[in-house]
Design a protein around this motif. Structure first.
Motif, PDB file in Angstrom:
ATOM      1  N   ALA A 119       2.350   0.573  -3.763  1.00  0.00           N
ATOM      2  CA  ALA A 119       4.640   1.015  -3.913  1.00  0.00           C
ATOM      3  C   ALA A 119       4.547  -0.409  -3.951  1.00  0.00           C
ATOM      4  O   ALA A 119       4.024  -0.828  -4.234  1.00  0.00           O
ATOM      5  CB  ALA A 119       4.808   1.202  -2.586  1.00  0.00           C
ATOM      6  N   VAL A 120       5.922  -0.646  -4.437  1.00  0.00           N
ATOM      7  CA  VAL A 120       6.137  -1.525  -5.047  1.00  0.00           C
ATOM      8  C   VAL A 120       7.832  -1.482  -4.078  1.00  0.00           C
ATOM      9  O   VAL A 120       8.583  -0.869  -4.176  1.00  0.00           O
ATOM     10  CB  VAL A 120       6.454  -2.051  -6.184  1.00  0.00           C
TER      11      VAL A 120
ATOM     12  N   PHE B 178      17.896  -4.702  -2.941  1.00  0.00           N
ATOM     13  CA  PHE B 178      16.057  -4.886  -2.674  1.00  0.00           C
ATOM     14  C   PHE B 178      15.843  -3.564  -3.410  1.00  0.00           C
ATOM     15  O   PHE B 178      17.367  -2.263  -2.952  1.00  0.00           O
ATOM     16  CB  PHE B 178      15.988  -4.476  -1.499  1.00  0.00           C
ATOM     17  N   LEU B 179      15.020  -3.427  -3.954  1.00  0.00           N
ATOM     18  CA  LEU B 179      14.890  -1.350  -4.432  1.00  0.00           C
ATOM     19  C   LEU B 179      13.091  -1.544  -4.087  1.00  0.00           C
ATOM     20  O   LEU B 179      12.400  -1.885  -4.418  1.00  0.00           O
ATOM     21  CB  LEU B 179      14.681  -1.096  -5.739  1.00  0.00           C
ATOM     22  N   VAL B 180      13.416  -0.254  -3.205  1.00  0.00           N
ATOM     23  CA  VAL B 180      11.822   0.655  -2.525  1.00  0.00           C
ATOM     24  C   VAL B 180      11.271   1.618  -3.857  1.00  0.00           C
ATOM     25  O   VAL B 180      12.067   2.499  -4.200  1.00  0.00           O
ATOM     26  CB  VAL B 180      11.495   0.782  -1.623  1.00  0.00           C
ATOM     27  N   VAL B 181      10.019   1.607  -4.359  1.00  0.00           N
ATOM     28  CA  VAL B 181       9.471   2.477  -5.075  1.00  0.00           C
ATOM     29  C   VAL B 181       7.964   2.856  -4.267  1.00  0.00           C
ATOM     30  O   VAL B 181       7.406   2.735  -4.384  1.00  0.00           O
ATOM     31  CB  VAL B 181       9.756   2.621  -6.344  1.00  0.00           C
ATOM     32  N   GLY B 182       8.354   4.170  -3.955  1.00  0.00           N
ATOM     33  CA  GLY B 182       6.468   4.373  -3.355  1.00  0.00           C
ATOM     34  C   GLY B 182       5.751   5.304  -4.109  1.00  0.00           C
ATOM     35  O   GLY B 182       6.601   5.977  -5.320  1.00  0.00           O
ATOM     36  N   LYS B 183       4.602   6.424  -3.504  1.00  0.00           N
ATOM     37  CA  LYS B 183       4.619   7.629  -4.057  1.00  0.00           C
ATOM     38  C   LYS B 183       3.424   7.210  -5.252  1.00  0.00           C
ATOM     39  O   LYS B 183       2.850   7.283  -5.922  1.00  0.00           O
ATOM     40  CB  LYS B 183       5.174   8.504  -3.726  1.00  0.00           C
TER      41      LYS B 183
ATOM     42  N   GLN C 225       1.023  -1.425  -0.060  1.00  0.00           N
ATOM     43  CA  GLN C 225       0.063  -0.371  -0.072  1.00  0.00           C
ATOM     44  C   GLN C 225       0.932   1.374  -0.184  1.00  0.00           C
ATOM     45  O   GLN C 225       0.438   2.502  -0.824  1.00  0.00           O
ATOM     46  CB  GLN C 225      -1.023   0.220   1.453  1.00  0.00           C
ATOM     47  N   THR C 226       2.039   1.328   1.021  1.00  0.00           N
ATOM     48  CA  THR C 226       2.969   2.508   1.151  1.00  0.00           C
ATOM     49  C   THR C 226       3.675   1.801   1.182  1.00  0.00           C
ATOM     50  O   THR C 226       4.372   0.928   1.398  1.00  0.00           O
ATOM     51  CB  THR C 226       2.190   2.792   2.032  1.00  0.00           C
ATOM     52  N   ALA C 227       4.763   2.698   0.612  1.00  0.00           N
ATOM     53  CA  ALA C 227       6.304   2.451   0.577  1.00  0.00           C
ATOM     54  C   ALA C 227       7.051   2.191   2.421  1.00  0.00           C
ATOM     55  O   ALA C 227       8.158   1.400   2.172  1.00  0.00           O
ATOM     56  CB  ALA C 227       7.251   3.939   0.220  1.00  0.00           C
ATOM     57  N   SER C 228       6.692   2.693   3.526  1.00  0.00           N
ATOM     58  CA  SER C 228       6.844   1.915   4.608  1.00  0.00           C
ATOM     59  C   SER C 228       6.501   0.630   4.767  1.00  0.00           C
ATOM     60  O   SER C 228       7.198  -0.050   5.051  1.00  0.00           O
ATOM     61  CB  SER C 228       5.085   2.788   5.667  1.00  0.00           C
ATOM     62  N   ASP C 229       5.158   0.585   4.278  1.00  0.00           N
ATOM     63  CA  ASP C 229       5.106  -1.387   3.721  1.00  0.00           C
ATOM     64  C   ASP C 229       5.816  -1.852   3.630  1.00  0.00           C
ATOM     65  O   ASP C 229       6.778  -3.029   3.760  1.00  0.00           O
ATOM     66  CB  ASP C 229       3.698  -0.977   3.454  1.00  0.00           C
ATOM     67  N   ALA C 230       6.571  -1.233   2.016  1.00  0.00           N
ATOM     68  CA  ALA C 230       7.602  -2.005   2.018  1.00  0.00           C
ATOM     69  C   ALA C 230       8.515  -2.079   2.035  1.00  0.00           C
ATOM     70  O   ALA C 230       9.696  -2.970   2.335  1.00  0.00           O
ATOM     71  CB  ALA C 230       7.579  -1.545   0.183  1.00  0.00           C
TER      72      ALA C 230
ATOM     73  N   THR D  51      -0.902  -6.795   3.279  1.00  0.00           N
ATOM     74  CA  THR D  51      -2.130  -6.125   4.388  1.00  0.00           C
ATOM     75  C   THR D  51      -2.911  -6.767   3.151  1.00  0.00           C
ATOM     76  O   THR D  51      -2.545  -6.997   1.724  1.00  0.00           O
ATOM     77  CB  THR D  51      -2.573  -4.155   4.455  1.00  0.00           C
ATOM     78  N   THR D  52      -4.458  -6.953   2.992  1.00  0.00           N
ATOM     79  CA  THR D  52      -5.284  -6.880   2.199  1.00  0.00           C
ATOM     80  C   THR D  52      -5.758  -6.653   1.446  1.00  0.00           C
ATOM     81  O   THR D  52      -5.681  -6.918   0.247  1.00  0.00           O
ATOM     82  CB  THR D  52      -6.248  -6.960   3.373  1.00  0.00           C
ATOM     83  N   LEU D  53      -5.348  -5.102   1.492  1.00  0.00           N
ATOM     84  CA  LEU D  53      -5.864  -4.562   0.451  1.00  0.00           C
ATOM     85  C   LEU D  53      -4.263  -4.243  -0.757  1.00  0.00           C
ATOM     86  O   LEU D  53      -4.401  -3.733  -2.210  1.00  0.00           O
ATOM     87  CB  LEU D  53      -6.557  -3.521   0.623  1.00  0.00           C
ATOM     88  N   SER D  54      -3.434  -4.681  -0.837  1.00  0.00           N
ATOM     89  CA  SER D  54      -1.673  -4.543  -1.028  1.00  0.00           C
ATOM     90  C   SER D  54      -2.456  -5.335  -2.196  1.00  0.00           C
ATOM     91  O   SER D  54      -2.361  -6.857  -2.185  1.00  0.00           O
ATOM     92  CB  SER D  54      -0.586  -4.798  -0.582  1.00  0.00           C
ATOM     93  N   GLY D  55      -1.424  -5.382  -3.676  1.00  0.00           N
ATOM     94  CA  GLY D  55      -1.932  -5.223  -4.574  1.00  0.00           C
ATOM     95  C   GLY D  55      -2.814  -6.023  -5.474  1.00  0.00           C
ATOM     96  O   GLY D  55      -3.820  -6.748  -6.278  1.00  0.00           O
ATOM     97  N   ASN D  56      -4.115  -4.328  -5.444  1.00  0.00           N
ATOM     98  CA  ASN D  56      -5.100  -4.997  -5.399  1.00  0.00           C
ATOM     99  C   ASN D  56      -5.453  -4.394  -7.252  1.00  0.00           C
ATOM    100  O   ASN D  56      -4.726  -4.093  -7.649  1.00  0.00           O
ATOM    101  CB  ASN D  56      -6.372  -4.200  -4.964  1.00  0.00           C
TER     102      ASN D  56
END
Length: 452
Positions: free
Chosen positions: A293-294, A279-284, A135-140, A321-326
């Motif tokens: 985010a991914v 690893f690489l994180v991209v959000g927003k 859902q967010t970069a924080s989660d990633a 989280t449940t809504l991730s990847g929707n």
């Protein structure tokens, strides 16, 4: 003008600009007061109070690189949702994709028909073969930290002073004057001693990184390629390569958080500079501003993940989280990657940002201020220093918060929005030369009043 005189002048200027803001925005004031019946401060998230205004400025509409506030004022937007709208507000391909996807359902906790295509696009854009959506970069970032500890069997992570990786408990540390890692002051409800499992090093200090990694208990180095949540600090030549080398030598995994440095170029800072993180994180901005985010990872990491999964008991992993990847996220992500995050878009963004940096530098020089402009791709920032900043401590010491606030509110009252925390600008594909002209003219007026 001396720094002391400038600070004194800024205090008086800020008072007059606050009065001007109040007179200019009666509808925003009324709406904020109405919202305040149920939202503290009149905002749905307390960060929205951090603009230094007497009350929140309420947005009625955002399109391209323009905002319209509740009082009907048009504003040139160089904040762009602090990067969430880096490719412009409501880009038509993303809006169309969201509308089409919504008709077929928003979320089902199952992969959608877009999944394979989005995976191909992510791999092609960022040069990593495997991906997960959050859902967010924080989660990633939280997921990456858990995976790194699980893969390596090590407890500690390493971050840099002045870093920002979202709402992630493990990274809320800083350095004391004696060099010790300590919990950041100001945290709410903090009970665990994060400094026991996270070490904080100075940015651009490869020797400090190598010394910590030599202890053999660091699972992950998590860093932005450049510090972007304090006065901007760029990596010294060879620094990130030295960190990567130290990680490989110590068996430590490396994650680059590109949530802001995606402004560097298509594919982010890592691809532009030939870096190869684990690893690489991209959000927003990855889904055009829709919450998404991914995080990507190498084939070696994916194999290690499989091994960890095979060994662990069945049950919740602590990741996801449940809504991730929707469905909605993937539709918006595909449209962003295909239609917005293009070489042509970056060509426009980088060229116009370079012009912005040159023009702002000229205004600063004309007023004789001991400042400079630091630029990273489509992102540029006014820095209260004539020399490049080396690390987070130096960046924090450079900031005159009163002057910074005065410049920010002065620009806002003149129809220009920049990031509120440290007067950073971002150029989108929708940003036009006349937006830059408006920023430069507004800054010239503000500095004329501040520095005369």
């Amino acid at each position: 003008m001396t720094p002391t005189a400038l600070s004194e002048r800024a205090a008086a200027f800020l008072m007059s600009e606050r009065a001007r803001f109040i007179d200019r925005n009666p509808a925003s004031r009324a709406l904020a007061e109405a919202a305040g019946r149920h939202f503290p401060g009149g905002v749905p998230l307390h960060w929205m109070k951090d603009w230094g205004t007497p009350f929140p400025l309420v947005v009625a509409r955002a399109t391209g690189a323009d905002l319209t506030d509740a009082d009907g004022h048009g504003l040139a937007d160089f904040c762009l949702g602090d990067t969430g709208a880096m490719f412009g507000h409501a880009p038509p391909p993303v809006v169309a994709a969201i509308a089409a996807a919504a008709e077929g359902g928003l979320t089902a906790m199952l992969p959608s028909t877009e999944t394979a295509v989005v995976g191909d696009l992510l791999a092609e854009t960022f040069a990593l073969p495997y991906w997960q959506v959050t859902q967010t970069a924080s989660d990633a970032n939280r997921a990456v930290i858990r995976w790194a500890r699980a893969i390596t069997g090590r407890p500690r992570i390493l971050v840099f002073e002045g870093c920002y990786h979202g709402q992630v408990d493990d990274v809320f540390v800083t350095r004391a004057l004696d060099g010790r890692t300590v919990v950041r002051p100001g945290l709410l409800g903090q009970v665990a001693d994060i400094a026991a499992t996270t070490v904080c090093c100075p940015f651009n200090d490869p020797a400090a990184v190598a010394a910590e990694l030599a202890r053999g208990d660091v699972a992950l180095v998590l860093t932005e390629p450049a510090l972007t949540n304090t006065a901007m600090v760029l990596p010294a030549p060879g620094f990130l390569d030295a960190v990567a080398d130290a990680c490989r030598a110590a068996g430590t995994l490396l994650c680059l958080d590109e949530t802001h440095t995606i402004s560097t170029a298509r594919g982010g800072y890592a691809r532009a500079h030939g870096l190869a993180p684990d690893f690489l994180v991209v959000g927003k901005p990855i889904a055009g501003g829709l919450p998404a985010a991914v995080f990507g990872f190498t084939a070696a990491v994916e194999a290690a993940m499989q091994a960890v999964d095979a060994r662990r008991p069945a049950g919740y992993s602590g990741i996801g989280t449940t809504l991730s990847g929707n469905r909605l996220q993937l539709a918006a992500m595909r449209a962003t990657l295909e239609a917005m995050m293009t070489p042509a878009a970056y060509d426009h963004m980088l060229a116009l940002s370079a012009r912005l940096a040159d023009d702002v530098s000229a205004v600063i020089a004309r007023h004789g201020l001991p400042w400079s402009v630091t630029r990273l791709g489509a992102r540029a920032e006014i820095v209260h220093s004539t020399a490049p900043l080396r690390d987070g401590a130096e960046a924090a010491a450079s900031i005159d918060h009163g002057v910074e606030s005065a410049v920010h509110l002065g620009l806002l009252n003149r129809g220009v929005v920049v990031t509120p925390f440290h007067n950073m600008t971002l150029v989108s594909p929708a940003t036009r030369p006349d937006h830059v002209d408006r920023l430069v003219a507004a800054l010239d007026d503000v500095l004329s009043l501040l520095a005369r």
